[in-house]
Design an enzyme around this catalytic site. Structure first.
Site, PDB file in Angstrom:
ATOM      1  N   ASP A  38       0.828  -1.205   0.000  1.00  0.00           N
ATOM      2  CA  ASP A  38       0.000   0.000   0.000  1.00  0.00           C
ATOM      3  C   ASP A  38       0.863   1.257   0.000  1.00  0.00           C
ATOM      4  O   ASP A  38       0.473   2.284  -0.557  1.00  0.00           O
ATOM      5  CB  ASP A  38      -0.940   0.003   1.207  1.00  0.00           C
ATOM      6  CG  ASP A  38      -2.134   0.927   1.009  1.00  0.00           C
ATOM      7  OD1 ASP A  38      -2.738   0.891  -0.094  1.00  0.00           O
ATOM      8  OD2 ASP A  38      -2.470   1.691   1.929  1.00  0.00           O
TER       9      ASP A  38
ATOM     10  N   CYS B  46     -10.847   4.019  -3.991  1.00  0.00           N
ATOM     11  CA  CYS B  46      -9.855   3.967  -2.916  1.00  0.00           C
ATOM     12  C   CYS B  46     -10.169   5.007  -1.852  1.00  0.00           C
ATOM     13  O   CYS B  46     -10.335   4.683  -0.681  1.00  0.00           O
ATOM     14  CB  CYS B  46      -8.455   4.180  -3.480  1.00  0.00           C
ATOM     15  SG  CYS B  46      -7.168   4.124  -2.200  1.00  0.00           S
TER      16      CYS B  46
ATOM     17  N   TYR C 166     -12.215   3.547   1.459  1.00  0.00           N
ATOM     18  CA  TYR C 166     -11.531   3.501   2.746  1.00  0.00           C
ATOM     19  C   TYR C 166     -12.282   4.343   3.779  1.00  0.00           C
ATOM     20  O   TYR C 166     -12.322   4.000   4.965  1.00  0.00           O
ATOM     21  CB  TYR C 166     -10.095   3.986   2.609  1.00  0.00           C
ATOM     22  CG  TYR C 166      -9.109   2.905   2.232  1.00  0.00           C
ATOM     23  CD1 TYR C 166      -7.937   2.720   2.953  1.00  0.00           C
ATOM     24  CD2 TYR C 166      -9.337   2.051   1.147  1.00  0.00           C
ATOM     25  CE1 TYR C 166      -7.015   1.728   2.618  1.00  0.00           C
ATOM     26  CE2 TYR C 166      -8.442   1.072   0.798  1.00  0.00           C
ATOM     27  CZ  TYR C 166      -7.282   0.894   1.537  1.00  0.00           C
ATOM     28  OH  TYR C 166      -6.382  -0.089   1.195  1.00  0.00           O
TER      29      TYR C 166
ATOM     30  N   TYR D  28      -8.717   6.023   9.342  1.00  0.00           N
ATOM     31  CA  TYR D  28      -9.748   6.162   8.308  1.00  0.00           C
ATOM     32  C   TYR D  28     -11.137   6.448   8.878  1.00  0.00           C
ATOM     33  O   TYR D  28     -12.003   6.961   8.161  1.00  0.00           O
ATOM     34  CB  TYR D  28      -9.744   4.924   7.411  1.00  0.00           C
ATOM     35  CG  TYR D  28      -8.435   4.785   6.676  1.00  0.00           C
ATOM     36  CD1 TYR D  28      -8.124   5.652   5.635  1.00  0.00           C
ATOM     37  CD2 TYR D  28      -7.478   3.849   7.057  1.00  0.00           C
ATOM     38  CE1 TYR D  28      -6.899   5.574   4.978  1.00  0.00           C
ATOM     39  CE2 TYR D  28      -6.255   3.768   6.411  1.00  0.00           C
ATOM     40  CZ  TYR D  28      -5.969   4.631   5.379  1.00  0.00           C
ATOM     41  OH  TYR D  28      -4.744   4.569   4.742  1.00  0.00           O
TER      42      TYR D  28
ATOM     43  N   GLU E 199      -9.653  -3.005  -6.568  1.00  0.00           N
ATOM     44  CA  GLU E 199      -9.520  -2.931  -5.111  1.00  0.00           C
ATOM     45  C   GLU E 199      -9.727  -4.305  -4.482  1.00  0.00           C
ATOM     46  O   GLU E 199      -9.040  -4.669  -3.527  1.00  0.00           O
ATOM     47  CB  GLU E 199     -10.534  -1.939  -4.529  1.00  0.00           C
ATOM     48  CG  GLU E 199     -10.143  -0.481  -4.645  1.00  0.00           C
ATOM     49  CD  GLU E 199      -9.073  -0.069  -3.642  1.00  0.00           C
ATOM     50  OE1 GLU E 199      -8.604  -0.928  -2.856  1.00  0.00           O
ATOM     51  OE2 GLU E 199      -8.701   1.113  -3.635  1.00  0.00           O
TER      52      GLU E 199
END
Length: 223
Positions: free
Chosen positions: A47, A138, A142, A165, A213
């Protein structure tokens, strides 16, 4: 979370792919703390590499901006990625004995390569809306995952990741990105974007990025 008007339409169009992404086994095991530490670190390394390319994609978005507001938002997101979000990965990996130089030099997995180059190609071949459609799963995914895990009872094992997040700062960023997408859609294809000829193609970019994803989470479970 709605994050604007356009995102829920894209999310609905992704259907089962969106559910498979935000409720992936990797995500569930992050929440209940059963994800093996090796898998989590493997994911963080990849990541980190992903976010380097993601920052480059947002830098490309700066060149696609047509208003000062778009330009400022895209430039601010590059700064947030490079100087803030990457620090989460650097800090956790440093505690595990993995220095940032090793993160930057890590070999990119095929799943990572496919996703990041897809996003960059969307930006190079299209306009800002095309690029945002590829970036949105993304950023906003998230946000949705973090908000849900933050509300639910969760193990402290990966509380730092969840807190990042789920936190007010990241959630505010998601709302800003949602507004940026709404403005970009209205400016480029009209106030009723879902009725525009380009709508299906732009939505397709979002759905393909969502499927990528899913592949990224799959990769995280296979160190």
């Amino acid at each position: 979370m709605s994050y604007g008007r356009t995102f829920p339409l894209w999310r609905a169009a992704a259907g089962e792919h969106w559910t498979a992404y935000v409720e992936h086994t990797f995500v569930r095991r992050l929440g209940d703390g059963t994800l093996p530490r090796a898998a989590f670190l493997h994911y963080l390394v990849q990541d980190y590499v992903f976010l380097i390319h993601f920052a480059r994609a947002w830098a490309l978005a700066v060149t696609k901006a047509e208003t000062l507001e778009e330009l400022r938002h895209c430039a601010g997101t590059v700064n947030a990625l490079v100087n803030e979000e990457l620090s989460l990965h650097v800090g956790i990996c440093a505690e595990a004995g993995i220095p940032e130089a090793a993160l930057f030099a890590a070999e990119e997995r095929p799943e990572n390569l496919a996703y990041t180059r897809y996003v960059l190609d969307a930006g190079h071949s299209g306009d800002l809306l095309d690029l945002l459609a590829a970036l949105a799963p993304c950023v906003l995914g998230y946000g949705e995952i973090g908000a849900r895990l933050g509300r639910e009872p969760h193990a402290e094992t990966y509380g730092g990741w969840i807190g990042t997040y789920a936190g007010a700062e990241y959630q505010a960023l998601c709302c800003e990105v949602g507004a940026l997408i709404d403005g970009a859609a209205a400016r480029r294809i009209g106030e009723a974007p879902e009725a525009a000829p380009r709508w299906e193609a732009v939505t397709g970019r979002f759905v393909r990025a969502t499927r990528l994803e899913i592949g990224f989470w799959d990769m995280g479970l296979a160190p």
